[in-house]
Write an enzyme that holds these catalytic residues in place. Structure first.
Site, PDB file in Angstrom:
ATOM      1  CE  LYS A 202      -8.559 -50.341  14.074  1.00  0.00           C
ATOM      2  NZ  LYS A 202      -8.507 -48.829  13.603  1.00  0.00           N
TER       3      LYS A 202
ATOM      4  CG  MET B  80       1.665 -47.254  11.748  1.00  0.00           C
ATOM      5  SD  MET B  80       0.242 -47.789  11.056  1.00  0.00           S
ATOM      6  CE  MET B  80       0.516 -46.548   9.323  1.00  0.00           C
TER       7      MET B  80
ATOM      8  CG  ASP C 141      -7.610 -42.391  16.927  1.00  0.00           C
ATOM      9  OD1 ASP C 141      -6.805 -41.643  17.223  1.00  0.00           O
ATOM     10  OD2 ASP C 141      -8.091 -42.239  15.632  1.00  0.00           O
TER      11      ASP C 141
END
Ligand code: SAH
Length: 259
Positions: A71, A184, A49
């Site tokens: 993603k 995040m 990813d």
């Protein structure tokens, strides 16, 4: 029956018909474990990813099949259950599947969920730990996560916003003499700082945000709980970024090593 409890030692030929969940560290390929590097060099098929750096993908042999499964906006991505099924199908077909994950697979990486699925499906798997972002990025930024004088503990939290707020234990995180590493957290930075101050953490507490840590593009901004949100609003930062809150951040300039 999975043979994951008896992982092959470094250097032995990896077995086919299994999934290797491999942590690749925060970006710098020098931070790969020997086991991860050996597996990469012998890869058959790699699923990766967006946190797996190009420098690490460059270690795959030319013959290895690569599939992006992360993603990213405007790019086809697999839903988690599709990815789980894909890994199981490939392993059942006798492939040696490297599932590459940034940092460590068990730290905010959904590694636990993926292994639960494989265990339930009866697919053999191995887990290879990696240097998690907080540890690697803090080291390259010269921030000791604990320090006898400044921080007696360090907590890893996710700063992901849900409906504009973060579900965190603010009274606990607001206490002094501890470090909080926030994954995040870029979009939620103003919420993070406001809540820590509202729950009693000194607004002058130093806080760092480090963009693309351990890569050649690493960039660090340092401010206080009171000032950093505005600095970041002006700073044009892009993910991935790691936030470190605590008195230890005051050592960053002195301890940042030359690379
Ligand atoms: N499993 C990973 C974390 C996945 S969550 C690990 O152990 O590191 C993704 C978050 O990790 C990003 O939003 C960012 O907060 C952090 N991160 C990962 N790589 C980073 C890097 N090179 N620099 C800064 N932050 C990073």
């Amino acid at each position: 029956m999975s043979d994951s409890r008896h992982p092959a030692p470094d250097g032995t030929k990896p077995s086919a018909g299994a999934v290797y969940l491999v942590g690749t560290g925060p970006g710098d390929p020098d931070l790969l474990t020997l086991r991860a590097a050996n597996l990469l060099r012998q890869a058959d098929i790699a699923l990766y990813d967006n946190l797996v750096s190009e420098a690490i993908l460059a270690l795959l042999p030319g013959t290895a099949e690569r599939r992006y499964v992360g993603k990213r906006r405007n790019r086809h991505a697999l839903a988690q259950d599709e990815l789980n099924a894909l890994m199981a199908d490939l392993a059942r077909a006798g492939r040696r599947v490297l599932r590459l994950k940034g940092g460590d697979p068990f730290i905010f990486g959904r590694g636990g969920e993926e292994l639960e699925y494989l265990a339930d499906a009866g697919v053999a798997f191995h887990i290879v730990p990696g240097v998690t972002a907080a540890v690697g990025v803090a080291a390259y930024a010269g921030i000791p996560l604990t320090h006898r004088r400044l921080a007696q503990s360090c907590t890893f939290v996710t700063g992901h916003l849900q409906d504009g707020s973060m579900d965190l234990d603010w009274p606990a995180l607001a206490r002094p003499h501890q470090t909080v590493a926030v994954y995040m957290g870029l979009l939620g930075l103003p919420v993070l700082c406001a809540n820590l101050i509202a729950h009693g953490r000194d607004p002058a507490t130093p806080i760092a945000i480090i963009e693309k840590g351990t890569t050649p593009a690493q960039r660090t901004l340092i401010g206080t709980l009171a000032t950093l949100p505005q600095m970041v609003a002006d700073g044009n930062l892009h993910a991935p970024t790691l936030i470190i809150v605590g008195e230890v951040v005051s050592l960053a300039q002195k301890l940042a090593s030359s690379r």
